[in-house]
Design an enzyme around this catalytic site. Structure first.
Site, mmCIF file in Angstrom:
data_model
loop_
_atom_site.group_PDB
_atom_site.id
_atom_site.type_symbol
_atom_site.label_atom_id
_atom_site.label_comp_id
_atom_site.label_asym_id
_atom_site.label_seq_id
_atom_site.Cartn_x
_atom_site.Cartn_y
_atom_site.Cartn_z
ATOM 1 N N ASP A 1 -35.877 -50.261 -45.708
ATOM 2 C CA ASP A 1 -34.756 -49.890 -44.845
ATOM 3 C C ASP A 1 -33.618 -50.899 -45.052
ATOM 4 O O ASP A 1 -33.852 -52.042 -45.441
ATOM 5 C CB ASP A 1 -35.218 -49.904 -43.388
ATOM 6 C CG ASP A 1 -34.210 -49.247 -42.443
ATOM 7 O OD1 ASP A 1 -33.264 -48.594 -42.940
ATOM 8 O OD2 ASP A 1 -34.373 -49.384 -41.219
ATOM 9 N N GLU A 2 -32.395 -50.470 -44.767
ATOM 10 C CA GLU A 2 -31.199 -51.335 -44.861
ATOM 11 C C GLU A 2 -31.129 -52.024 -46.229
ATOM 12 O O GLU A 2 -30.898 -53.227 -46.329
ATOM 13 C CB GLU A 2 -31.207 -52.388 -43.745
ATOM 14 C CG GLU A 2 -31.336 -51.830 -42.335
ATOM 15 C CD GLU A 2 -30.081 -51.113 -41.857
ATOM 16 O OE1 GLU A 2 -29.109 -51.024 -42.635
ATOM 17 O OE2 GLU A 2 -30.074 -50.633 -40.716
ATOM 18 N N ARG B 1 -20.306 -47.742 -33.955
ATOM 19 C CA ARG B 1 -21.282 -48.036 -32.895
ATOM 20 C C ARG B 1 -21.008 -47.156 -31.672
ATOM 21 O O ARG B 1 -21.862 -47.016 -30.798
ATOM 22 C CB ARG B 1 -21.189 -49.508 -32.435
ATOM 23 C CG ARG B 1 -21.481 -50.594 -33.454
ATOM 24 C CD ARG B 1 -22.743 -50.380 -34.204
ATOM 25 N NE ARG B 1 -22.486 -49.657 -35.446
ATOM 26 C CZ ARG B 1 -23.392 -49.004 -36.134
ATOM 27 N NH1 ARG B 1 -24.631 -48.934 -35.715
ATOM 28 N NH2 ARG B 1 -23.083 -48.377 -37.255
#
Length: 762
Positions: free
Chosen positions: A224-225, A613
């Site tokens: 991930d990431e 966000r």
């Protein structure tokens, strides 16, 4: 309902892909975690052995939640057999199994940032170097960078270019500090965070049988990431996946924002070079934000040249436009944003946890904290002093660390005279000197004075020997006692509980309660281990604590508070209402990021992360003047404000929050080609082009003196706070006209005339 039914077409294709290399480019809010989770569940459903799956996540908290979700899909406890967690937590465990090959004890200590800096500070002092030149955090950063690039102390010293850079920065002794630092860590049986990756690379490089074992064990690797991986992490993943190439990386190049930590965006951009036959899946539907926020974010990131093209979209409602608020000062910015939060909460019934204030640097939190306190609104500064960094907690944990590894010098120095047992600094200095002379650890000396004689008094020697016996008694129970039983014993017999209980001050009571909270946490850990039919030891607990990320440290009292955090810390989070503050040139984008396109593009990605966000509303704010480095400086609106497509913004110039119709700023914004070499913030560093307005604003004295309507260079003026001065320069016209005034009492100031209330004097 089948678990695949809840996926969109792109998500489903990514989940159903089983063998071969694949990359999932996941736009913000596109359900990346769901795809990663469901793909693992799909592997299990299709006969892949859970023991053969390695999943590397962003936080340990995310790994735990994913395992729970996988269990709900496939049933049973099969997810418990998956190797899943952060790079550091997964490879710390692998290193413990193989520590003997590297010459470390299996219970090696993991030094946190504070431990590392403390050791570096001690080495700098012992070397007789200037600690103002060799600042521990700067030296630590240099060593960290070397380790992340797999540069050993010997290779560092032999690298002419690196050593030359150190000389140029007037730090020619860093190679010596690095060499001694590595040696001391090894002697203490300790690794810092960077060592967990560095030593894993050494293990896989120098021991082919270990590499072969894990290549055969982990037939499926998921990361991930991936855009946030550094060179060291990249090499580990590449080696482990080299045999079967069943590698799945998930990430978003548009959210690569950690280059200062060594993250390399090229890892994701060049994935196709490592695996030419890879399959790519793009997740482009945003489930998080309103249409206006998604489109505004797209208009920002499209300006970056280095990116994988994608078209993020959403079927969510249009939502309100992004508000842009102009404030006069940073204090007013704090008041305006706080009042806006209060209004939204009252009018919409929102919870405090629905709000986040995001800023570029931690120093910006002050004005918001003050304003929130005045309105009695609960808030939490994310990334502030965590529970495990409090003194009393670190003191007790230092005893735990010594029980696991008595050679842990940072822990030993911390508590050898706490609670006070009459071991003074002079005696300890003598012991440390002896340890250096004999080239052994401090523990070796105090646990065997016969072998390593030290010229200290008999009283101090006996007290140190008694302390060593106490630690040895704890160590003897480490592998045979449940974590809570030993922890409670240490807290009481060490004297820490009594010392804090006897302190009846409010601070002392709080510290005592914190220790009780830590013990309660260890009790919970022990119960959880028992439920798995395992006896969790204190050593196991220490591993978990040492590897906690910021996102893993949320406590109950944090859950319904307004969040204040840097944009870097907000990565991976989402909030209904987001306020991005301090959007000014040289602040955001940072002045340190204006020397190249690469740096500027990372700042733009950071802005993109901040905007994405937000779920319902996103507000941007900037100020006209801000105190920086102790001086009031004129601020220029960030170029990023102009980069947001105007179709998706609502400009508010009235600082009290009412919508105004005036233009956003009175500046000609510099092009990217002219950004290189900008100096300090101020009017002298930019070509300013004032916007002509239909009506000029004159500033008249309230005292009846001369007006500033026809002010000229050379005029004498008086200011209510700065006293008398002389005008040395005038810039602009109309309501945005500024005057540079030299005040004998305070020096030169640049003032906006319509706010300055200057009086012309004879």
């Amino acid at each position: 309902m089948d678990y695949l039914d809840g996926l969109n077409e792109s998500q489903r294709k990514a989940v159903e892909h089983i063998d071969g290399p694949m990359m999932v480019i996941a736009g913000a809010g596109s359900g990346k975690t769901r795809v990663l989770t469901y793909r693992i569940a799909h592997l299990l459903r299709n006969g892949v052995d859970a023991f053969s799956i390695l999943a590397l996540t962003f936080t340990n908290k995310a790994a735990k939640e994913m395992k729970e979700r996988i269990n709900s899909i496939v049933g049973g406890n099969e997810s418990m057999n998956i190797t899943m967690g952060t790079f550091h937590s997964v490879f710390a465990r692998i290193l413990r199994y193989n520590s003997d090959k590297l010459g470390y004890p299996s219970n090696f200590t993991i030094y946190d940032t504070q431990d590392s800096r403390s050791l570096i500070k001690a080495i700098v002092k012992e070397f007789g170097l200037d600690d103002k030149v060799y600042k521990p955090n700067a030296v630590q950063g240099r060593i960290s960078s070397a380790k992340n690039n797999l540069i050993s102390p010997a290779a560092y010293e032999a690298n002419v270019e690196i050593v030359s850079e150190d000389r140029m920065s007037r730090k020619p002794e860093i190679f010596r500090i690095y060499k001694e630092y590595a040696k001391r860590c090894f002697q203490a049986g300790a690794m810092d965070f960077d060592d967990l990756l560095y030593q894993t690379n050494v293990l896989l490089r120098d021991f082919p049988e270990v590499l072969h074992f894990y290549q055969q064990k982990f037939k499926y690797v998921l990361v991930d990431e991936y855009q946030d991986t550094n060179y060291s992490q990249y090499l580990i993943v590449k080696k482990l996946a080299a045999v079967y190439e069943n590698i799945c990386v998930v990430g978003d190049d548009a959210q690569s924002i950690y280059s200062f930590r060594g993250a390399n965006i090229e890892n994701i951009l060049n994935f196709k070079k490592d695996y030419p036959d890879f399959d790519m899946f793009k997740l482009e539907q945003n489930y998080r934000s309103t249409s206006n926020i998604v489109k505004a974010a797209n208009s920002i990131i499209k300006r970056n040249k280095d990116q994988i093209q994608k078209d993020v979209w959403t079927s969510n409602n249009e939502g309100g436009k992004i508000n842009i608020i102009r404030c006069l000062t940073d204090n007013e910015e704090g008041r305006v944003i706080t009042n806006r939060i209060f209004d939204i909460k009252q009018n919409e019934g929102a919870d405090y946890k629905d709000f986040a204030i995001l800023y570029r640097t931690n120093a910006q939190s002050r004005s918001f904290e003050e304003s929130l306190r005045k309105l009695n609104l609960p808030y939490k500064i994310y990334g502030g002093l965590s529970f495990y960094q409090r003194k009393e907690i670190k003191d007790l944990i230092a005893y735990f660390r010594l029980a696991a590894n008595p050679k842990d010098e940072e822990a030993l120095k911390r508590v050898i005279n706490y609670p006070k047992r009459g071991i003074g600094k002079t005696s300890m200095d003598s012991v440390i000197l002896a340890a250096r002379q004999y080239d052994v650890s401090i523990w070796d000396v105090i646990s065997d004075f016969h072998r390593y004689p030290v010229s200290i008094g008999a009283g101090a020697r006996n007290k140190m020997a008694q302390f060593a016996l106490k630690i040895q008694s704890y160590a003897a129970q480490m592998d045979t006692s449940p974590a809570y039983d030993l922890a409670n014993n240490v807290a009481q017999s060490s004297g820490i509980l009594k010392d804090l209980y006897d302190d009846k001050s409010p601070e002392g009571v709080t510290r005592y309660e914190n220790i009780q909270e830590l013990l309660a946490g260890i009790k919970e850990f022990s119960v959880q281990q028992e439920e798995k039919d395992e006896m969790g030891t204190l050593s196991d607990f220490l591993i978990d604590v040492a590897l906690l990320t910021d996102a893993d440290k949320e406590t109950e009292e944090d859950k319904n508070t307004i969040t204040l955090m840097t944009i870097h810390a907000s990565k991976g989070l989402e909030f209904p209402h987001v306020f991005i503050v301090g959007l000014e040139e040289n602040l955001f984008p940072s002045q340190l990021s204006l020397t190249s396109r690469t740096e500027l593009e990372e700042e733009r990605r950071l802005f993109y992360v901040a905007v994405t966000r937000a779920e319902k509303t996103c507000t941007l704010s900037y100020v006209v003047s801000r105190y920086r480095w102790g001086q009031l400086v004129t601020a220029e609106p960030s170029r990023f404000i102009d980069e947001v497509d105007k179709s998706y913004v609502n400009i508010e110039n009235d600082t009290r929050g009412r919508s105004g119709g005036r233009s956003l700023s009175g500046y000609q914004r510099p092009s990217e080609e002219r950004t290189k070499g900008f100096g300090q913030m101020g009017t002298g560093n930019r070509n300013l082009r004032p916007v002509k307005e239909t009506s000029s604003v004159s500033s008249k004295s309230k005292t009846g003196g001369g007006t500033t309507e026809n002010l000229k260079v050379g005029f004498n003026v008086e200011h209510a706070r700065f006293g008398k001065g002389k005008v040395t320069a005038l810039v602009g016209a109309g309501s945005d006209q500024k005057a540079t005034v030299f005040f004998p009492r305070v020096g030169q100031k640049t003032l906006i005339l319509k706010f300055a209330k200057l009086t012309v004097v004879e």
